[in-house]
Design a protein around this motif. Sequence first.
Motif, mmCIF file in Angstrom:
data_model
loop_
_atom_site.group_PDB
_atom_site.id
_atom_site.type_symbol
_atom_site.label_atom_id
_atom_site.label_comp_id
_atom_site.label_asym_id
_atom_site.label_seq_id
_atom_site.Cartn_x
_atom_site.Cartn_y
_atom_site.Cartn_z
ATOM 1 N N LEU A 70 0.854 -1.190 0.000
ATOM 2 C CA LEU A 70 0.000 0.000 0.000
ATOM 3 C C LEU A 70 0.886 1.236 0.000
ATOM 4 O O LEU A 70 1.797 1.363 0.832
ATOM 5 C CB LEU A 70 -0.912 -0.008 1.237
ATOM 6 N N LEU A 71 0.627 2.129 -0.939
ATOM 7 C CA LEU A 71 1.445 3.331 -1.088
ATOM 8 C C LEU A 71 0.672 4.549 -0.596
ATOM 9 O O LEU A 71 -0.459 4.779 -1.005
ATOM 10 C CB LEU A 71 1.801 3.496 -2.564
ATOM 11 N N ILE A 72 1.283 5.294 0.296
ATOM 12 C CA ILE A 72 0.677 6.549 0.745
ATOM 13 C C ILE A 72 1.477 7.703 0.161
ATOM 14 O O ILE A 72 2.677 7.811 0.402
ATOM 15 C CB ILE A 72 0.669 6.665 2.284
ATOM 16 N N GLN A 73 0.820 8.534 -0.632
ATOM 17 C CA GLN A 73 1.502 9.686 -1.203
ATOM 18 C C GLN A 73 1.434 10.850 -0.231
ATOM 19 O O GLN A 73 0.359 11.240 0.182
ATOM 20 C CB GLN A 73 0.807 10.125 -2.487
ATOM 21 N N TYR A 74 2.589 11.380 0.072
ATOM 22 C CA TYR A 74 2.648 12.495 1.012
ATOM 23 C C TYR A 74 3.105 13.731 0.253
ATOM 24 O O TYR A 74 4.259 14.113 0.293
ATOM 25 C CB TYR A 74 3.612 12.130 2.140
ATOM 26 N N LYS A 75 2.166 14.315 -0.469
ATOM 27 C CA LYS A 75 2.537 15.484 -1.257
ATOM 28 C C LYS A 75 2.144 16.765 -0.545
ATOM 29 O O LYS A 75 2.953 17.590 -0.212
ATOM 30 C CB LYS A 75 1.891 15.424 -2.652
ATOM 31 N N ASP A 76 0.844 16.877 -0.298
ATOM 32 C CA ASP A 76 0.316 18.103 0.288
ATOM 33 C C ASP A 76 -0.037 17.851 1.754
ATOM 34 O O ASP A 76 -0.929 17.054 2.047
ATOM 35 C CB ASP A 76 -0.932 18.502 -0.509
ATOM 36 N N LEU B 85 -0.034 -3.724 -5.363
ATOM 37 C CA LEU B 85 0.350 -2.479 -4.714
ATOM 38 C C LEU B 85 -0.802 -1.487 -4.867
ATOM 39 O O LEU B 85 -1.055 -0.982 -5.957
ATOM 40 C CB LEU B 85 1.631 -1.932 -5.342
ATOM 41 N N LEU B 86 -1.537 -1.267 -3.773
ATOM 42 C CA LEU B 86 -2.649 -0.318 -3.834
ATOM 43 C C LEU B 86 -2.143 1.089 -3.530
ATOM 44 O O LEU B 86 -1.070 1.246 -2.937
ATOM 45 C CB LEU B 86 -3.739 -0.715 -2.831
ATOM 46 N N VAL B 87 -2.901 2.082 -3.938
ATOM 47 C CA VAL B 87 -2.483 3.461 -3.727
ATOM 48 C C VAL B 87 -3.580 4.223 -2.981
ATOM 49 O O VAL B 87 -4.741 4.209 -3.381
ATOM 50 C CB VAL B 87 -2.203 4.168 -5.073
ATOM 51 N N ALA B 88 -3.181 4.846 -1.861
ATOM 52 C CA ALA B 88 -4.158 5.606 -1.069
ATOM 53 C C ALA B 88 -4.167 7.057 -1.540
ATOM 54 O O ALA B 88 -3.135 7.605 -1.904
ATOM 55 C CB ALA B 88 -3.820 5.537 0.400
#
Lengths: 346, 346
Positions: free
Chosen positions: A307-313, A343-346
Amino acid sequence: MKTIIEKYGHRRVTVVEGGITRHRSIFNGLKVFAEKEFSSHLLQKPEVVIIHDAVRPFVEEDIVSKVVMAAKEHGAAGAIRPLVSTVIASAADGCLDHSLERARYRASEMPQAFLFDIIYEAYQQCTDYDLDYGTECLHLALKYCKTNAKLVEGTTDLWKVTYKRDLYAAESIIKDNLSQRVCVITKGKESLAQVGFLLPESLKNQIKVEAISVSPSKNDSHLQNIISGQCYNFVCVNDKRCAIQEIQELVDMLEKSNTPLLYPVVLISVHLDISENNSFSIGMEDITTIKKFARETKKKNILVYGLLIQYKDPLLLQETVNSAAALIMALIKDRNPELIGQLLVA
Amino acid sequence: MKTIIEKYGHRRVTVVEGGITRHRSIFNGLKVFAEKEFSSHLLQKPEVVIIHDAVRPFVEEDIVSKVVMAAKEHGAAGAIRPLVSTVIASAADGCLDHSLERARYRASEMPQAFLFDIIYEAYQQCTDYDLDYGTECLHLALKYCKTNAKLVEGTTDLWKVTYKRDLYAAESIIKDNLSQRVCVITKGKESLAQVGFLLPESLKNQIKVEAISVSPSKNDSHLQNIISGQCYNFVCVNDKRCAIQEIQELVDMLEKSNTPLLYPVVLISVHLDISENNSFSIGMEDITTIKKFARETKKKNILVYGLLIQYKDPLLLQETVNSAAALIMALIKDRNPELIGQLLVA
Ligand SMILES: [Mg+2]
Ligand SMILES: [Mg+2]
């Protein structure tokens, strides 16, 4: 049957050949205690025997102990439940003859318990007709030993897994039971601290969470305790794209604990992406690596998902973490073996 | 209740206020036909009335028509099932008094049907005690109208959704029913021909497949027929990474058909990657686009998922396609709304 006993290391179980009817099978089981000579003292004649159906797998210890205590006092005891439908008698022409007053009757369920001497005596005395067409042990104890069994109100858990829909229900109940607790392991890096805090908080609304903020290592006794406490769900938060090594350590610990022997363990590797690059992308090599790894661990009954957590904003972080928590809950509840290595994306 | 009737456009339904007991509710329903004046001829007094429980949602047309035919002949008729447990009577001290011979008795289930005049007469004559403590309509017809109902053997589908496990079972049965057919749509490009052939072949082992090798367009009557034939699963194979436009056309067709009104439709967008580039990667923009799109279509009860098939080594193509088919089946069977917009990799 013997394979199951061996696989799970049961030591106090003897398998007895079944008969062609329910009563004949039970009689075969009772005979073992009375007729054969056994070297092991474990198979000496017991004071009380419990009779249960394998198709009622959700029986609670409470009702078992209640029927045993009642059997000691009354000679026989059995679980009962309210009738769910009106019981009617039909006439020879297939029409209604009369219906029974529902409140006066009960459904006889399992488990039942008996003083050994009473139920064995009843089986010895009963006729071939009883053995071939009867099904009710309480009835035999009454008919042949004048023992009026104590009736003990049971719970809905005693239901019989009979139809395909019951298999569906049983699977959902087991999955539900396995989805009560999750252990969230965060590596102690500063970059992960915020998510390592927010993710357990978000999960807590839906599941009991134990959060650990150290690296899984063989000396971590807290993690070791959680694993031996039969936790079936683990979330590893790390900042590497492909943290196979970290997960491997946990897989090793789980394997040693025998936890995955009984039920599949869910292991979700959460990758926090803190790169500020907007044109971020997932390399196919990473995906292939996770898939291969997951295929191997599946053989050990451990289901690995990414599981991928994008930490952009930073302003959107809470929302992203909530979405990650929802995906984690979906993976835990479903335990879908086909989706491992994705690989899921949150 | 009224919201449901409106939402699904039912025209021949009148809602009647329930009573404080089962019998009082049924009586209220019957009174509508007998006592009130209705402008609509649809509510004139019927020859036969059917009584059914909403908690038995899987009733088949077959048994409904059987009880109606039997009621016309005998005045009353009801579905029955074999008893699943022995029925026993308990004495005042909570001990077994006697057990009933299971073969002589049946469980009375629903639906039941009656000549209107008979059941209405029975309800008019019955006492307050009957109305407050009774539950069995066949019993009232017998007691007050001397009508011995015809008993009709029903199927296991008539079971009552009573406990939480029954909700699990009901959900699984519905999902099972929705997972019987899939429509695979391939755009007529040559590069897709092989997968467009192999994928339906692989799926055929697990589900009924209708393969269409044209582009979805408003004039495609074959696809239109499949949609109106209540197919709940669609797979679109294309070679674009992010084929939102193609899927949008299908979403529009589904929306017009009213199919997603009753149950969620699964729509899987399969992207075939034929680039020979080994360092292939998935851009985050594509992922974000699919997720946004899926969130919108979810509001229309259409669940969109993405699936990527890598076509690198022709020797491995069959294996990859099989793995894609397994993922498609998992998505169709689960219908998990949390996983929408995810891009899985076969
Ligand atoms: Mg239980
Ligand atoms: Mg059915």
